[in-house]
Design a protein around this motif. Structure first.
Motif, PDB file in Angstrom:
ATOM      1  N   HIS A 112      41.092  60.658  33.800  1.00  0.00           N
ATOM      2  CA  HIS A 112      40.203  60.282  34.902  1.00  0.00           C
ATOM      3  C   HIS A 112      40.528  60.985  36.226  1.00  0.00           C
ATOM      4  N   LYS A 113      41.546  61.844  36.250  1.00  0.00           N
ATOM      5  CA  LYS A 113      41.925  62.571  37.462  1.00  0.00           C
ATOM      6  C   LYS A 113      42.284  61.616  38.597  1.00  0.00           C
ATOM      7  N   VAL A 114      43.094  60.616  38.277  1.00  0.00           N
ATOM      8  CA  VAL A 114      43.535  59.619  39.242  1.00  0.00           C
ATOM      9  C   VAL A 114      45.054  59.653  39.289  1.00  0.00           C
ATOM     10  N   PRO A 115      45.672  59.622  40.475  1.00  0.00           N
ATOM     11  CA  PRO A 115      47.135  59.632  40.540  1.00  0.00           C
ATOM     12  C   PRO A 115      47.760  58.455  39.793  1.00  0.00           C
ATOM     13  N   VAL A 116      48.959  58.689  39.300  1.00  0.00           N
ATOM     14  CA  VAL A 116      49.656  57.653  38.517  1.00  0.00           C
ATOM     15  C   VAL A 116      49.976  56.442  39.388  1.00  0.00           C
ATOM     16  N   ARG A 117      50.352  56.708  40.627  1.00  0.00           N
ATOM     17  CA  ARG A 117      50.719  55.566  41.488  1.00  0.00           C
ATOM     18  C   ARG A 117      49.520  54.655  41.748  1.00  0.00           C
ATOM     19  N   VAL A 118      48.327  55.235  41.811  1.00  0.00           N
ATOM     20  CA  VAL A 118      47.127  54.418  41.986  1.00  0.00           C
ATOM     21  C   VAL A 118      46.899  53.544  40.765  1.00  0.00           C
ATOM     22  N   LEU A 119      47.082  54.124  39.581  1.00  0.00           N
ATOM     23  CA  LEU A 119      46.911  53.344  38.353  1.00  0.00           C
ATOM     24  C   LEU A 119      47.928  52.212  38.277  1.00  0.00           C
ATOM     25  N   ARG A 120      49.150  52.498  38.677  1.00  0.00           N
ATOM     26  CA  ARG A 120      50.164  51.427  38.633  1.00  0.00           C
ATOM     27  C   ARG A 120      49.848  50.316  39.623  1.00  0.00           C
ATOM     28  N   ARG A 121      49.361  50.699  40.799  1.00  0.00           N
ATOM     29  CA  ARG A 121      49.004  49.665  41.773  1.00  0.00           C
ATOM     30  C   ARG A 121      47.845  48.814  41.269  1.00  0.00           C
ATOM     31  N   ILE A 122      46.846  49.452  40.657  1.00  0.00           N
ATOM     32  CA  ILE A 122      45.722  48.695  40.103  1.00  0.00           C
ATOM     33  C   ILE A 122      46.200  47.757  39.009  1.00  0.00           C
ATOM     34  N   TRP A 123      47.108  48.237  38.149  1.00  0.00           N
ATOM     35  CA  TRP A 123      47.631  47.395  37.061  1.00  0.00           C
ATOM     36  C   TRP A 123      48.424  46.219  37.612  1.00  0.00           C
ATOM     37  N   ASP A 124      49.266  46.482  38.634  1.00  0.00           N
ATOM     38  CA  ASP A 124      50.057  45.399  39.220  1.00  0.00           C
ATOM     39  C   ASP A 124      49.167  44.365  39.902  1.00  0.00           C
ATOM     40  N   ASN A 125      48.140  44.814  40.617  1.00  0.00           N
ATOM     41  CA  ASN A 125      47.231  43.862  41.262  1.00  0.00           C
ATOM     42  C   ASN A 125      46.503  43.016  40.237  1.00  0.00           C
ATOM     43  N   GLY A 126      46.110  43.627  39.116  1.00  0.00           N
ATOM     44  CA  GLY A 126      45.432  42.868  38.075  1.00  0.00           C
ATOM     45  C   GLY A 126      46.328  41.842  37.418  1.00  0.00           C
ATOM     46  N   ARG A 127      47.572  42.207  37.169  1.00  0.00           N
ATOM     47  CA  ARG A 127      48.502  41.256  36.531  1.00  0.00           C
ATOM     48  C   ARG A 127      48.859  40.108  37.471  1.00  0.00           C
ATOM     49  N   ARG A 128      49.096  40.444  38.735  1.00  0.00           N
ATOM     50  CA  ARG A 128      49.449  39.375  39.677  1.00  0.00           C
ATOM     51  C   ARG A 128      48.261  38.482  39.985  1.00  0.00           C
ATOM     52  N   GLY A 129      47.054  39.076  40.061  1.00  0.00           N
ATOM     53  CA  GLY A 129      45.881  38.299  40.423  1.00  0.00           C
ATOM     54  C   GLY A 129      45.234  37.560  39.286  1.00  0.00           C
ATOM     55  N   GLY A 130      45.525  37.955  38.058  1.00  0.00           N
ATOM     56  CA  GLY A 130      45.001  37.224  36.919  1.00  0.00           C
ATOM     57  C   GLY A 130      43.821  37.857  36.219  1.00  0.00           C
ATOM     58  N   GLY A 131      43.601  39.137  36.368  1.00  0.00           N
ATOM     59  CA  GLY A 131      42.518  39.743  35.604  1.00  0.00           C
ATOM     60  C   GLY A 131      41.832  40.876  36.329  1.00  0.00           C
ATOM     61  N   VAL A 132      40.697  41.254  35.744  1.00  0.00           N
ATOM     62  CA  VAL A 132      40.007  42.436  36.235  1.00  0.00           C
ATOM     63  C   VAL A 132      39.415  42.219  37.623  1.00  0.00           C
ATOM     64  N   ASN A 133      39.094  41.002  37.984  1.00  0.00           N
ATOM     65  CA  ASN A 133      38.504  40.741  39.296  1.00  0.00           C
ATOM     66  C   ASN A 133      39.528  40.738  40.419  1.00  0.00           C
ATOM     67  N   ALA A 134      40.796  40.840  40.084  1.00  0.00           N
ATOM     68  CA  ALA A 134      41.838  40.855  41.107  1.00  0.00           C
ATOM     69  C   ALA A 134      42.087  42.247  41.672  1.00  0.00           C
ATOM     70  N   VAL A 135      41.477  43.265  41.083  1.00  0.00           N
ATOM     71  CA  VAL A 135      41.727  44.634  41.530  1.00  0.00           C
ATOM     72  C   VAL A 135      40.721  45.080  42.579  1.00  0.00           C
TER      73      VAL A 135
END
Length: 644
Positions: free
Chosen positions: A260-283
């Motif tokens: 997707h041509k997206v930096p790795v750190r952005v993907l990790r931040r999106i993943w962390d926000n989703g896990r902490r927030g409880g799902g796809v709507n937390a990102v």
């Protein structure tokens, strides 16, 4: 200990740092050649120099090598060596070696060569040279060396050299190869042909310009990419499909980043926000709605509480509401605040109000009463009134150029500016079915002036010369004279032929100097030759019921002031020009506005405190205005009850 970093990007500086007892050495190499750009090296040298700081640079030299070499060596070498060696070696080599070579070579070669050279050469040379040298040297050697050597060298040598030599050199040489020639030269490049003359350094300048990087442009570039909520949900779902709901596995973000041509750190931040927030709507973005500075709104109640005399200017309003002047100006432009110009209006008594209502009801068509009341078309009414025209105004605005001088105006007394009173008569214009004007309604305009002989002589004229004098006093006799000698003949001359048998009404105000409707002299002149012309009075203190006071005089005054007369004779001339240029459509719109004003008088039961109605009359087109306006029956009934 010495350290060399290879594969250095072009354009960087070279530092030679020494570490020891308060010692430090720094050196710079700036080597640039066609084919390889510029190569630099970083050298760290541990020495025992106490408190010394030395900067070594390769420059344009002509004799004995460069930068503190003793015996045609390179960079502080002893004997035919290269780059800090002992005996003909190069950079920590053992025996006549160059930069980690095996035997007599230079800069990573196999057999006496230099950096992919053939036979003991350096960096693309032909015969046993190092980095553009001629004879067994590495990086500025004794004989046929490079970078500022004596004979057969490169980079500023005298003869048979490269990089700015005189004969068979490289990089803009006199005769032979240019910038990396084949014969006795370093750096294989294209030959620069010159016509038996001196070489130029344009190629060097071009090479320098190509390597210039504008750091300001790079610093101001916007590098961050802002992803939408949908993009973030898509990326989180992609990670979830590959990784699952457990901890983030190795290689998952790399895989999705490449896809997707997206930096790795952005993907990790999106993943962390989703896990902490409880799902796809937390990102999604946490900013809800509009962000930024909130607009300042106007508190209408607070403004209304300020006395009118304390809010006459923008500064007063800003101080009263504790706002900035720019904020008040913005509210004014956004129409949240409006500027009102207050005018003095006549004070009306109860009798005046009833007279106004009675006059307006008399202008309704009797046949339309009381179900659908409609006003008369007023084609048979002539409005007359007087107006002063001054030679100039006390203050006159004008736009000037930067170097244009200010216009100068003079008068003897600002309180007594020359002026002339005019009597004007106007009727409603008429149009045919195609919208062509058949009668412009301009009966005439006449000045109250007299031509009197001069009582004394002066340098400007002799005694007895006729002079123009404004009338000092306009009384009833003068009004009767002008009505009989000017207004009535003009009406009989200009009135449409088809309506000459119908009654014509001359409406004037209730000034004491005006003749009465039953004046016998005026009545005799008005009914002469079979005409039926009558004089009527408009209500007291009611200038809004006269078409001249309602709008025609304003139009004439605006056009007259642009002509800027300089004396009394020019006042007469400019007023006549303005009257002739007056458009009949303007008079037609004013007469229609007169009907709208009478409707407001009926609605407000004779009061003068109303807003002038806007009918968007210009949108109808030329000659397409309605002839009559309706009036609401309930207002008419209430007005009749009021005057009863």
């Amino acid at each position: 200990m010495l350290t060399l970093d290879l594969n250095i990007p072009p354009g960087l500086q070279v530092h030679d740092k020494g570490e020891g007892s308060n010692g430090r050495r720094q050196g710079r190499l700036g080597v640039g050649h066609a084919g390889c750009g510029r190569g630099q090296a970083v050298v760290r040298h541990i020495g025992s120099s106490s408190g010394a700081e030395r900067h070594l640079r390769f420059g344009w030299r002509h004799s004995r090598g460069f930068a503190e070499h003793e015996d045609s060596g390179a960079y502080s070498a002893h004997d035919d060596g290269a780059f800090v060696s002992h005996d003909g070696g190069a950079y920590s080599a053992h025996d006549d070696d160059a930069l980690g070579a095996h035997d007599g070579g230079a800069f990573v070669s196999r057999d006496g060569g230099a950096y992919n050279a053939h036979d003991g050469g350096a960096y693309g040379a032909h015969d046993d040279d190092a980095f553009g040298a001629h004879d067994g040297g590495a990086f500025v050697s004794h004989d046929g060396g490079t970078y500022g050597a004596h004979d057969g060298g490169a980079y500023g040598a005298h003869s048979d050299d490269a990089f700015g030599a005189h004969d068979e050199g490289a990089f803009v040489s006199h005769d032979g190869d240019a910038y990396g020639a084949h014969d006795d030269d370093g750096h294989d490049t294209d030959q620069q042909d010159e016509e038996d003359g001196h070489g130029t350094d344009h190629n060097a300048e071009d090479h320098e310009n190509n390597n210039i990087i504008d750091l300001n442009v790079m610093a101001n570039r916007r590098r961050r990419t802002f992803h939408t909520d949908d993009d973030k949900r898509l990326l989180y779902t992609a990670i979830l499909e590959i990784n699952g709901r457990g901890p983030l596995k190795r290689g998952v973000t790399k895989k999705i980043s490449a896809k997707h041509k997206v930096p790795v750190r952005v993907l990790r931040r999106i993943w962390d926000n989703g896990r902490r927030g409880g799902g796809v709507n937390a990102v999604i973005n946490k900013r809800a709605g509009r962000v930024g500075r909130k607009c300042v709104t106007l508190d209408s109640d607070a403004l209304a509480a300020v006395p009118p005399n304390d809010r006459t200017t923008i500064r007063d309003v800003a101080g009263a509401l504790n706002m900035a002047k720019t904020t008040v100006h913005r509210l004014l432009k956004e129409h949240e605040l409006c500027k009102h110009t207050n005018e003095l209006k006549p004070m009306l008594t109860e009798e005046n109000k009833k007279a106004r209502v009675t006059y307006c009801i008399s202008n309704l068509e009797p046949a339309s009463m009381p179900e659908n009341p409609v006003f008369k078309d007023s084609f048979n009414v002539v409005h007359i009134d007087e107006k002063w025209f001054y030679r100039t105004r006390k203050t006159q605005g004008v736009y000037l150029g930067i170097n244009e001088p200010n216009p100068v105006r003079h008068t003897k007394n600002k309180g007594h500016i020359e002026k002339i009173m005019f009597l004007a008569a106007v009727a409603r214009p008429r149009y045919d079915m195609q919208g062509n004007c058949t009668f412009d309604g301009k009966i005439g305009i006449w000045p109250y002036v007299e031509w009197k002989p001069a009582q004394r002589r002066s340098p400007n004229r002799p005694r007895g010369t006729l002079e123009l004098k404004p009338c000092d006093r306009v009384g009833m006799e003068k009004s009767r004279e002008y009505l009989i000698t000017k207004v009535l003949p003009a009406i009989k001359e200009k009135w449409p032929q088809e309506d000459r048998c119908k009654p014509i009404f001359i409406q004037q105000d209730n000034a004491k100097t005006h003749v009465r409707p039953d004046d016998p002299v005026v009545c005799a002149a008005a009914t002469q030759d079979g005409w039926d012309i009558r004089v009527v009075m408009q209500p007291l203190n009611s200038p809004d019921t006269n078409a001249l006071d309602l709008g025609v005089f304003n139009s004439l005054q605006s056009a007259f002031e642009k002509k800027m007369p300089k004396n009394l004779q020019e006042i007469l001339q400019k007023v006549d020009e303005t009257w002739n240029e007056h458009d009949a459509d303007k008079s037609n719109r004013v007469f229609l506005s007169n009907q709208a004003v009478m409707r407001e008088i009926i609605k407000h039961k004779g009061s003068i405190d109303y807003d002038l109605p806007h009918l968007k009359k210009k949108s109808f087109g030329r000659g397409k205005l309605p002839r009559r306006l309706p009036c609401e029956p309930e207002f008419v009934v209430a007005a009749l009850e009021y005057v009863a």
